[in-house]
Scaffold this active site. Structure first.
Site, PDB file in Angstrom:
ATOM      1  N   ASP A  19       8.296   1.660  14.298  1.00  0.00           N
ATOM      2  CA  ASP A  19       9.498   1.919  14.163  1.00  0.00           C
ATOM      3  C   ASP A  19      10.434   1.314  12.988  1.00  0.00           C
ATOM      4  O   ASP A  19      11.028   1.694  12.343  1.00  0.00           O
ATOM      5  CB  ASP A  19      10.493   1.729  15.458  1.00  0.00           C
ATOM      6  CG  ASP A  19       9.844   2.918  16.758  1.00  0.00           C
ATOM      7  OD1 ASP A  19       9.002   3.601  16.219  1.00  0.00           O
ATOM      8  OD2 ASP A  19      10.463   2.750  17.705  1.00  0.00           O
TER       9      ASP A  19
ATOM     10  N   HIS B 265     -14.753  25.874  31.969  1.00  0.00           N
ATOM     11  CA  HIS B 265     -14.160  26.915  32.387  1.00  0.00           C
ATOM     12  C   HIS B 265     -13.849  26.860  33.938  1.00  0.00           C
ATOM     13  O   HIS B 265     -14.656  26.678  34.519  1.00  0.00           O
ATOM     14  CB  HIS B 265     -15.041  28.205  31.991  1.00  0.00           C
ATOM     15  CG  HIS B 265     -14.288  29.433  32.439  1.00  0.00           C
ATOM     16  ND1 HIS B 265     -13.063  30.139  31.786  1.00  0.00           N
ATOM     17  CD2 HIS B 265     -14.689  30.157  33.529  1.00  0.00           C
ATOM     18  CE1 HIS B 265     -12.940  31.393  32.274  1.00  0.00           C
ATOM     19  NE2 HIS B 265     -13.742  31.463  33.378  1.00  0.00           N
TER      20      HIS B 265
ATOM     21  N   CYS C  21       8.655   0.580  24.228  1.00  0.00           N
ATOM     22  CA  CYS C  21       7.802   1.616  24.660  1.00  0.00           C
ATOM     23  C   CYS C  21       7.406   1.071  26.301  1.00  0.00           C
ATOM     24  O   CYS C  21       7.495   1.848  27.147  1.00  0.00           O
ATOM     25  CB  CYS C  21       6.350   1.825  23.962  1.00  0.00           C
ATOM     26  SG  CYS C  21       5.145   2.669  24.849  1.00  0.00           S
TER      27      CYS C  21
ATOM     28  N   ARG D 241      17.837   5.640  16.871  1.00  0.00           N
ATOM     29  CA  ARG D 241      17.373   4.322  16.917  1.00  0.00           C
ATOM     30  C   ARG D 241      17.277   3.911  15.491  1.00  0.00           C
ATOM     31  O   ARG D 241      17.202   4.671  14.441  1.00  0.00           O
ATOM     32  CB  ARG D 241      16.281   3.873  17.613  1.00  0.00           C
ATOM     33  CG  ARG D 241      16.062   4.229  19.167  1.00  0.00           C
ATOM     34  CD  ARG D 241      14.687   4.040  19.663  1.00  0.00           C
ATOM     35  NE  ARG D 241      14.289   2.555  19.789  1.00  0.00           N
ATOM     36  CZ  ARG D 241      15.170   1.850  20.903  1.00  0.00           C
ATOM     37  NH1 ARG D 241      15.646   2.580  21.852  1.00  0.00           N
ATOM     38  NH2 ARG D 241      14.595   0.629  20.990  1.00  0.00           N
TER      39      ARG D 241
END
Length: 472
Positions: free
Chosen positions: A308, A441, A42, A268
């Site tokens: 992972d 806003h 990463c 991967r």
């Protein structure tokens, strides 16, 4: 005497780093072990450098609106300088990262870890082997690129994304991007805006397996076309030839594509080599992922697996979420369970795309009654003022209870806005939490409120979302 720690973390990517930091902050004695570059994929070759490039690409893309905004001049991408910039960012982050570990008194070891028992680890480094003991271990060793046949990595010609960030980009303007997943979808856009001629080859529709709605995929398709980064679907690859002049790709239906270099975005696989998992009873599945329960424990209860190496989602977001749950379970008796569907999935391409939770099909598979609330950015004052009216907020609620089942946000800042759908105390009250909040806003975030209110009104969920009696 062998050193004893409360927690050993194997791997220093986002999940491993998060686990080590959180463990130390919660009072555990922690050791973290890394065999490669600190920060993992990463930081060094994934999220961090890629998002650095993405920001540059978005700036360049915005120039199509310059004339209407009264801005003169044009922008052009320089991939070589972009590489230098991401390298500086990565180095800065890595230095900060290691400094913080030291500040927290986390012991850091360079070397390859091998589990030799439920509480025993050997670390083989340049200066020899260190033995240590840990009451708990978290495996966070990540993944490595898949290079499918007939491709092979060739220096300066055929690259994985790991190689792309390890070395300055090759010479040559013509680049083939291979794959239909997140990485290929992102890099096709990024490299195009940074000045390369892109040939993007896919075997399926981009992102077709990620659960994005047809409306989301349609928005992506139109924005890729506007950026001149459209995919070309092919049935397969017959041959890949390379020489000093470049690379020739021949598809299984006889098409030939000649480019200067190739970038593979072809997925991967989990990295478990040399960890000794089988020797101590930690199991892997047929795809190589470490098997774990929803408490993130492996077959050896004091050994956890995150990120992972264990989860098919393969995102830093999931690794970070896993790390939090694993440390909490170590401290609190394994009471918290992971559901990866409710971790944000974000794609940074010609349009930003983010989703979380269930889609309608998966909700119906669970015998729920999905209801949809929708709000488009095309009428948002903020989005119009940014010249980015593309996209929408799309929420999925349960018709019976008013609970939030999932949602997606497509358009500018989607990766930031998606957090609004994940921060409520629980999913049962999430829509009420959004409806009763106060909002700036004009802001893109207001469309989350608008989608919530639309959902409640359209499907008569006012009682569940706003309180009071049904139908009020």
């Amino acid at each position: 005497m062998t050193d004893i720690h409360d927690l050993a973390v194997i791997g220093s990517g986002p999940g491993g780093y998060r686990a080590a930091v959180l463990g130390a902050l919660r009072g555990l004695s922690v050791v973290i072990i890394e065999s490669g570059d600190w920060g993992g994929c990463c930081l060094n070759r994934g999220c961090v450098p890629k998002k650095d490039w993405y920001h540059s690409a978005r700036l360049i893309a915005a120039q199509r609106h310059f004339e209407g905004r009264g801005i003169r001049g044009t922008l052009a991408g320089d991939l070589d300088q972009a590489w230098n910039h991401q390298h500086e960012v990565v180095t800065t982050v890595r230095d900060s990262y290691r400094s913080y570990l030291k500040h927290l008194k986390v012991r850091s070891l360079d070397g390859h870890a091998r589990l030799v028992g439920p509480e025993e680890i050997e670390v083989r480094g340049a200066d020899g082997t260190v033995s240590l003991r840990a009451r708990n271990t978290i495996i966070a060793t990540g993944a490595e690129p898949i290079v499918p046949q007939p491709f092979e990595l060739v220096e300066g010609r055929i690259l994985s994304t790991d190689v792309l960030f390890d070395q300055p980009p090759p010479a040559g303007e013509r680049v083939a991007v291979i794959g239909s997943g997140v990485v290929a979808t992102e890099f096709a856009f990024i490299l195009r805006l940074l000045g390369r001629e892109i040939t993007w080859l896919t075997r399926s529709q981009p992102l077709s397996r990620l659960g994005f709605s047809p409306q989301a995929l349609s928005t992506l398709k139109s924005q890729l076309a506007a950026a001149d980064a459209e995919p070309r679907q092919v049935p397969g690859y017959e041959a890949v030839d390379h020489d000093v002049d470049g690379v020739t790709i021949t598809t299984s239906d006889g098409q030939r594509f000649e480019v200067d270099w190739v970038l593979l975005g072809t997925g991967r696989r989990p990295h478990t080599e040399g960890l000794g998992l089988g020797d101590i009873g930690v199991e892997t599945d047929r795809n190589g992922f470490v098997k774990r329960s929803d408490t993130l424990q492996t077959a050896v209860p004091n050994i956890y697996a995150i990120g992972d190496v264990a989860g098919h989602w393969m995102t830093a977001n999931h690794a970070l979420s896993d790390a939090t749950i694993a440390v909490e379970n170590i401290l609190g008796g394994n009471g918290r369970r992971q559901d990866g569907r409710f971790v944000p999935m974000v794609v940074y391409s010609a349009v930003e795309m983010a989703r979380i939770g269930l889609d309608e099909d998966s909700a119906e598979d669970e015998e729920l009654e999905p209801a949809v609330g929708f709000a488009a950015f095309e009428t948002s004052p903020r989005a119009l003022g940014q010249d980015e009216p593309e996209g929408f907020v799309r929420l999925i609620g349960d018709m019976d209870t008013g609970s939030l089942l999932g949602g997606e946000i497509i358009g500018g800042d989607a990766g930031e806005l998606i957090h609004l759908l994940s921060l409520a105390p629980d999913r049962d009250t999430a829509l009420a939490w959004l409806a009763r909040g106060t909002w700036n806003h004009p802001a893109r975030a207001e469309e989350v409120l608008n989608a919530t209110e639309t959902l409640a009104s359209k499907w008569h969920l006012q009682a569940a979302v706003f309180g009071g009696s049904k139908g009020e």
